[in-house]
Write a protein that holds these residues in place. Structure first.
Motif, PDB file in Angstrom:
ATOM      1  N   TRP A 279       2.686   2.593  -3.006  1.00  0.00           N
ATOM      2  CA  TRP A 279       2.100   2.106  -4.264  1.00  0.00           C
ATOM      3  C   TRP A 279       1.099   0.974  -3.999  1.00  0.00           C
ATOM      4  O   TRP A 279      -0.010   0.975  -4.531  1.00  0.00           O
ATOM      5  CB  TRP A 279       3.212   1.637  -5.179  1.00  0.00           C
ATOM      6  N   THR A 280       1.487   0.060  -3.113  1.00  0.00           N
ATOM      7  CA  THR A 280       0.595  -1.052  -2.784  1.00  0.00           C
ATOM      8  C   THR A 280      -0.225  -0.756  -1.530  1.00  0.00           C
ATOM      9  O   THR A 280      -1.432  -1.018  -1.488  1.00  0.00           O
ATOM     10  CB  THR A 280       1.407  -2.334  -2.560  1.00  0.00           C
ATOM     11  N   ASN A 282      -1.408   1.942  -0.290  1.00  0.00           N
ATOM     12  CA  ASN A 282      -2.524   2.879  -0.486  1.00  0.00           C
ATOM     13  C   ASN A 282      -3.456   2.456  -1.622  1.00  0.00           C
ATOM     14  O   ASN A 282      -4.393   3.175  -1.960  1.00  0.00           O
ATOM     15  CB  ASN A 282      -1.995   4.289  -0.770  1.00  0.00           C
ATOM     16  N   GLY A 283      -3.186   1.292  -2.215  1.00  0.00           N
ATOM     17  CA  GLY A 283      -4.076   0.781  -3.247  1.00  0.00           C
ATOM     18  C   GLY A 283      -3.940   1.416  -4.616  1.00  0.00           C
ATOM     19  O   GLY A 283      -4.792   1.223  -5.489  1.00  0.00           O
ATOM     20  N   TYR A 284      -2.850   2.166  -4.836  1.00  0.00           N
ATOM     21  CA  TYR A 284      -2.670   2.774  -6.155  1.00  0.00           C
ATOM     22  C   TYR A 284      -2.438   1.723  -7.238  1.00  0.00           C
ATOM     23  O   TYR A 284      -2.728   1.959  -8.416  1.00  0.00           O
ATOM     24  CB  TYR A 284      -1.487   3.754  -6.130  1.00  0.00           C
ATOM     25  N   ASP A 285      -1.915   0.568  -6.821  1.00  0.00           N
ATOM     26  CA  ASP A 285      -1.653  -0.500  -7.793  1.00  0.00           C
ATOM     27  C   ASP A 285      -2.946  -1.096  -8.347  1.00  0.00           C
ATOM     28  O   ASP A 285      -2.916  -1.827  -9.338  1.00  0.00           O
ATOM     29  CB  ASP A 285      -0.797  -1.601  -7.165  1.00  0.00           C
ATOM     30  N   GLN A 286      -4.080  -0.793  -7.722  1.00  0.00           N
ATOM     31  CA  GLN A 286      -5.364  -1.320  -8.191  1.00  0.00           C
ATOM     32  C   GLN A 286      -6.040  -0.392  -9.204  1.00  0.00           C
ATOM     33  O   GLN A 286      -7.095  -0.731  -9.750  1.00  0.00           O
ATOM     34  CB  GLN A 286      -6.310  -1.521  -6.993  1.00  0.00           C
ATOM     35  N   ARG A 287      -5.446   0.755  -9.460  1.00  0.00           N
ATOM     36  CA  ARG A 287      -6.027   1.713 -10.395  1.00  0.00           C
ATOM     37  C   ARG A 287      -5.380   1.581 -11.770  1.00  0.00           C
ATOM     38  O   ARG A 287      -4.276   1.052 -11.903  1.00  0.00           O
ATOM     39  CB  ARG A 287      -5.853   3.146  -9.887  1.00  0.00           C
ATOM     40  N   SER A 288      -6.075   2.060 -12.780  1.00  0.00           N
ATOM     41  CA  SER A 288      -5.511   2.050 -14.134  1.00  0.00           C
ATOM     42  C   SER A 288      -4.308   2.978 -14.168  1.00  0.00           C
ATOM     43  O   SER A 288      -4.344   4.096 -13.639  1.00  0.00           O
ATOM     44  CB  SER A 288      -6.553   2.521 -15.152  1.00  0.00           C
TER      45      SER A 288
END
Length: 418
Positions: A279-280, A282-288
């Protein structure tokens, strides 16, 4: 230009004439007296159409206006002399002269050009159109420059087809004109999270995400809180298309109820689970992060990624590329990647944990049809084994070659024959 016209144009302005023009000058308005084409005729007669002419005869510009007349009728607000002003500025000043003195200010050229008979505004003001953002939901709008019609839904302009007008009960007599640029700039789909239904009627409800309409089940309607949102009617034809659309690849979603902490990323219509570590990392937490209907998410997560989708680990830590075949991620060598034409397709990043599990599957799902490069035999997977298919199994109402997945020969060779 005739000498009579020159004499008329340099007459001293009387007090009466000044009073006649004082009000329009003060108000900053001009008389609507003649079209640009008529003024062009006057200029051709007076000055051979040369709007910058200055021959030293005491008259200037296309309309051959004297300095005293130019000053008296406000021309100096534009330029010190008529010939130094633009064509439009000379015409606007000519309008005032025409209002004060009539076409006789150009004794020969005015009547010859039809100056007194033409009452058109040479430079009409552009019409004022309402801001579409100020219009109520359900308002029909169109540009003055085209036949297309849209309906305002939560700030978007959803296209209305001709087939929608009668069943959706749209009243075309109530169309509101809006500026062409504003019309073309309207989003074509309502914002994410908008709840919609078919304007023609029906009990089905949908939530819009990325222009796709996701069905809301009866159990989700209240449990997911959709029942407290405005419910918008949308054109039938648009809704039918939106139901067929998939969410954008890379869109991160979760259960709308919030009861399930799991997060997913969309890839070609399938929701892939994102592990807590990814989640963090891979940067998914930066997406809406958008909530979607519970039942729709369950169905999407259970769906296989479409055959032929090309994927790799979203983390970037592993450069291996795979092709999806019956839910199995099949490793592609560089030769396979280019030889099978997969280098022409989009490469989608997927969660590494999910990819590891997909690659570990022993065989594609039953029913998957496989073809190796350089081999005409199509194989169908049955119970983890392969079965050669015959030509008569393909055709109308039967299997389609469009569903056959090209894979490395090693995969097919590794499957036992049924």
């Amino acid at each position: 230009m005739s000498s009579a016209a020159r004499k008329k144009s340099v007459l001293a302005i009387t007090a009466t004439a000044l009073l006649a023009i004082a009000a329009p000058l003060a108000a900053g308005t001009t008389a609507s007296a003649a079209s640009v084409s008529t003024w062009d005729k006057v200029a051709r007669c007076e000055a051979s159409g040369n709007w910058s002419i200055n021959t030293g005869n005491g008259y200037y510009g296309g309309l051959q206006i004297s300095m005293s007349t130019w000053r008296a009728f406000g021309g100096t607000q534009y330029a010190s002399r008529p010939d130094l002003a633009s064509k439009q500025q000379q015409i606007l000043t000519g309008e005032k002269i025409l209002a004060g003195q009539g076409q006789g200010a150009w004794p020969s050229c005015g009547p010859a050009a039809g100056l007194g008979a033409d009452h058109a505004d040479p430079y009409p003001s552009a019409p004022s159109y309402p801001n579409p953002a100020s219009l109520a939901d359900g308002t029909l709008v169109k540009s003055p420059n085209g036949p297309a019609v849209k309906v305002m839904i939560d700030g978007a302009g959803v296209p209305v087809a001709g087939s929608d007008v009668t069943p959706d009960k749209y009243d075309l007599s109530k169309i509101v004109l809006i500026d062409d640029a504003a019309f073309n700039g309207l989003p074509s789909a309502p914002p994410a999270g908008t709840v919609v239904h078919d304007q023609a009627g029906g009990a089905n409800r949908y939530v819009v995400i990325d222009g796709a309409a996701l069905p809301i089940s009866a159990s989700d309607w209240t449990a997911d809180g959709y029942n407290i949102r405005p419910d918008m009617g949308v054109p039938t034809s648009w809704l039918q298309g939106a139901v067929q659309r998939t969410l954008s690849n890379g869109r991160v979603v979760m259960d709308q109820t919030g009861n399930d902490p799991a997060r997913y990323v969309m890839v070609n219509g399938t929701a892939l689970h994102i592990s807590a570590a990814e989640w963090t990392a891979n940067g998914y937490d930066q997406r809406s992060l958008l909530g979607v209907p519970t039942s729709w998410l369950a169905g999407s997560a259970a769906r296989q990624v479409p055959n032929g989708t090309i994927v790799k680990d979203a983390s970037g830590n592993d450069a291996t590329v795979y092709v999806m075949a019956g839910g199995k991620a099949v490793t592609l060598s560089y030769a396979d990647f280019t030889g099978l034409g997969y280098d022409k397709r989009p490469l989608e990043g997927v969660p590494g944990t999910w990819l590891t599990a997909a690659a570990a599957k022993a065989a594609p799902a039953d029913g998957t049809m496989l073809l190796a490069q350089g081999n005409n035999t199509v194989w169908q997977v049955t119970g983890g084994k392969k079965r050669a298919m015959t030509a008569d199994e393909f055709g109308a109402g039967k299997a389609s070659f469009d569903d056959v997945v090209s894979v490395p020969a090693a995969l097919i060779n590794g499957l036992p024959t049924a």
